[in-house]
Design a protein around this motif. Sequence first.
Motif, short mmCIF file in Angstrom:
data_model
loop_
_atom_site.label_atom_id
_atom_site.label_comp_id
_atom_site.label_asym_id
_atom_site.label_seq_id
_atom_site.Cartn_x
_atom_site.Cartn_y
_atom_site.Cartn_z
N ARG A 1 55.43 14.15 -51.78
CA ARG A 1 54.07 14.67 -51.71
C ARG A 1 54.09 16.18 -51.86
N ASP A 2 53.26 16.72 -52.76
CA ASP A 2 53.17 18.16 -52.96
C ASP A 2 52.17 18.77 -51.99
N ILE A 3 52.62 19.77 -51.23
CA ILE A 3 51.76 20.51 -50.31
C ILE A 3 51.77 21.97 -50.73
N LEU A 4 50.62 22.50 -51.08
CA LEU A 4 50.51 23.91 -51.45
C LEU A 4 50.13 24.72 -50.22
N TRP A 5 50.75 25.90 -50.07
CA TRP A 5 50.51 26.71 -48.88
C TRP A 5 50.31 28.17 -49.24
N GLU B 1 49.63 32.32 -47.11
CA GLU B 1 49.95 33.09 -45.91
C GLU B 1 49.12 32.63 -44.71
N GLY B 2 49.78 32.41 -43.60
CA GLY B 2 49.13 31.97 -42.37
C GLY B 2 49.17 30.49 -42.12
N ASP B 3 49.47 29.69 -43.15
CA ASP B 3 49.52 28.24 -42.99
C ASP B 3 50.79 27.82 -42.23
N THR B 4 50.71 26.67 -41.58
CA THR B 4 51.85 26.09 -40.87
C THR B 4 52.00 24.64 -41.30
N PHE B 5 53.22 24.23 -41.63
CA PHE B 5 53.43 22.85 -42.06
C PHE B 5 54.74 22.32 -41.49
N VAL B 6 54.90 21.00 -41.53
CA VAL B 6 56.07 20.37 -40.91
C VAL B 6 56.79 19.47 -41.90
N ILE B 7 58.12 19.39 -41.70
CA ILE B 7 58.95 18.46 -42.47
C ILE B 7 59.69 17.59 -41.47
N PRO B 8 59.45 16.27 -41.48
CA PRO B 8 60.12 15.37 -40.54
C PRO B 8 61.62 15.22 -40.85
N VAL C 1 54.03 30.27 -42.99
CA VAL C 1 54.06 31.15 -44.16
C VAL C 1 53.78 32.57 -43.71
N ALA C 2 54.81 33.40 -43.72
CA ALA C 2 54.68 34.79 -43.28
C ALA C 2 54.10 35.69 -44.37
N GLU C 3 54.48 35.42 -45.61
CA GLU C 3 53.99 36.21 -46.75
C GLU C 3 53.93 35.34 -47.99
N GLY C 4 52.95 35.64 -48.85
CA GLY C 4 52.90 35.03 -50.16
C GLY C 4 52.37 33.61 -50.16
N GLY C 5 52.64 32.92 -51.26
CA GLY C 5 52.17 31.55 -51.42
C GLY C 5 53.13 30.74 -52.25
N GLY C 6 52.96 29.44 -52.18
CA GLY C 6 53.82 28.55 -52.94
C GLY C 6 53.54 27.11 -52.58
N GLY C 7 54.57 26.29 -52.64
CA GLY C 7 54.39 24.88 -52.35
C GLY C 7 55.69 24.23 -51.95
N SER C 8 55.57 23.04 -51.38
CA SER C 8 56.73 22.24 -51.00
C SER C 8 56.47 20.79 -51.38
N ARG C 9 57.48 20.14 -51.94
CA ARG C 9 57.41 18.70 -52.17
C ARG C 9 58.14 18.04 -51.02
N GLU D 1 63.23 14.08 -47.81
CA GLU D 1 63.60 15.03 -48.87
C GLU D 1 62.52 16.08 -49.06
N HIS D 2 62.97 17.32 -49.29
CA HIS D 2 62.00 18.40 -49.50
C HIS D 2 62.60 19.50 -50.37
N GLU D 3 61.72 20.21 -51.03
CA GLU D 3 62.07 21.37 -51.85
C GLU D 3 60.90 22.34 -51.81
N HIS D 4 61.17 23.62 -52.13
CA HIS D 4 60.15 24.65 -52.02
C HIS D 4 60.08 25.46 -53.31
N TRP D 5 58.93 26.09 -53.54
CA TRP D 5 58.79 27.03 -54.65
C TRP D 5 57.76 28.10 -54.30
N SER D 6 57.90 29.23 -54.93
CA SER D 6 56.92 30.32 -54.79
C SER D 6 55.98 30.30 -55.99
N THR D 7 54.78 30.82 -55.79
CA THR D 7 53.82 30.94 -56.89
C THR D 7 53.18 32.32 -56.86
#
Length: 358
Positions: free
Chosen positions: A305-309, A311-318, A293-301, A322-328
């Motif tokens: 599973r919903d993962i909220l992220w 700025e600065g967080d790092t996450f992985v998608i195998p 996450v370079a800027e801002g915040g949001g989440g990914s399903r 299936e995945h989708e993203h949103w900003s908050t």
Amino acid sequence: MTAGPHLPNDLQAQRAAFHAELERLSIMPLWLNLGAAVQSEPRVEGVPHIWRWRDIKPMMLRGGDLITPQEAERRVLMLINPAFDRKSARTIGMIFGGIQFLMPGEIADSHRHSPSAHRFIIEGDGAYTAVDGERTLMRKGDYVTTPAWAWHDHGNDSAQPMAWLDGLDLPFVNLLDANFFEDYAQGDHQRQPILRESEDSLHRWGRGLRPAWQAPARSDLSPVLNYRWTTSRDALHALRHDAGSPFDGIILEYVNPLTGGPTLPTLSAYLQLLRRDEHTQAHRHTASTIYHVAEGGGGSRIGGRDILWEEGDTFVIPSWVEHEHWSTGGEAVLFSYSDRPILRAFGLLREAASGRKD
């Protein structure tokens, strides 16, 4: 395959003896292991996971007090997927991610290795990376490439800690039993000699022009050392009114200017903008991906599973999840990289939109 009760006892005994003899010869009959060889869909070991910057940064600073870069070779906090062995070098799929950091005044000695690498700067301003005789100053959001078997070292001449996300194709190279490593052992082993002006590669190859009197050493490697954050972010926002991708919003790939392909043969890297209140559609693909996450915040399903992220967080998608993203609360910018070029090279890249109706 198992022996059923309808088989004669002597045949069951012959089969058992036959299989035992094969095992002694280190041979496995396919019919006893068909499920491992034939799959209707990928059987993925890695799991979705997130590493929080608020957890990593204190540990980073603590490590800076306890271990020198010379003791560690590279002071890196490896991001190992919970599904993998802790001593492995796998974050997801065929790619590795780790947080490397330098405290003020430190140097990470020059070396080279078979895996290709790149770096996305998380925090700080003023440390440098030198690659094959060229030095670039690194700032937050910059994307720096390091081709396989290229000499490279880092130094922090600034007054603040520097941290970046290292990305390597290390699991892939290890899988092929092709990993070599070498320390620089000429003169000052900490730093390689600087042979070109700072940012030479950007001026020479990264402006949509090239010197007509010079051919690049290799067309499959990007000749650009540092893709500046200011330029990349401006390009992203310049397209903000475009429809973009229904699955990724406004997404741009860092490219090799000589070919239009990925910056490194085995790693593709991206920068994407999720506009205010944007929620992408779900899809999946066989490429495994690491997000930062370079800027801002949001989440990914991810796989339901919903993962909220933030700025600065790092996450992985195998792969094939299936995945989708949103900003908050505003807009968000995500940096990501994947093993997509490896899959594409072998005809294994596959993508599909979600089959969900909701």
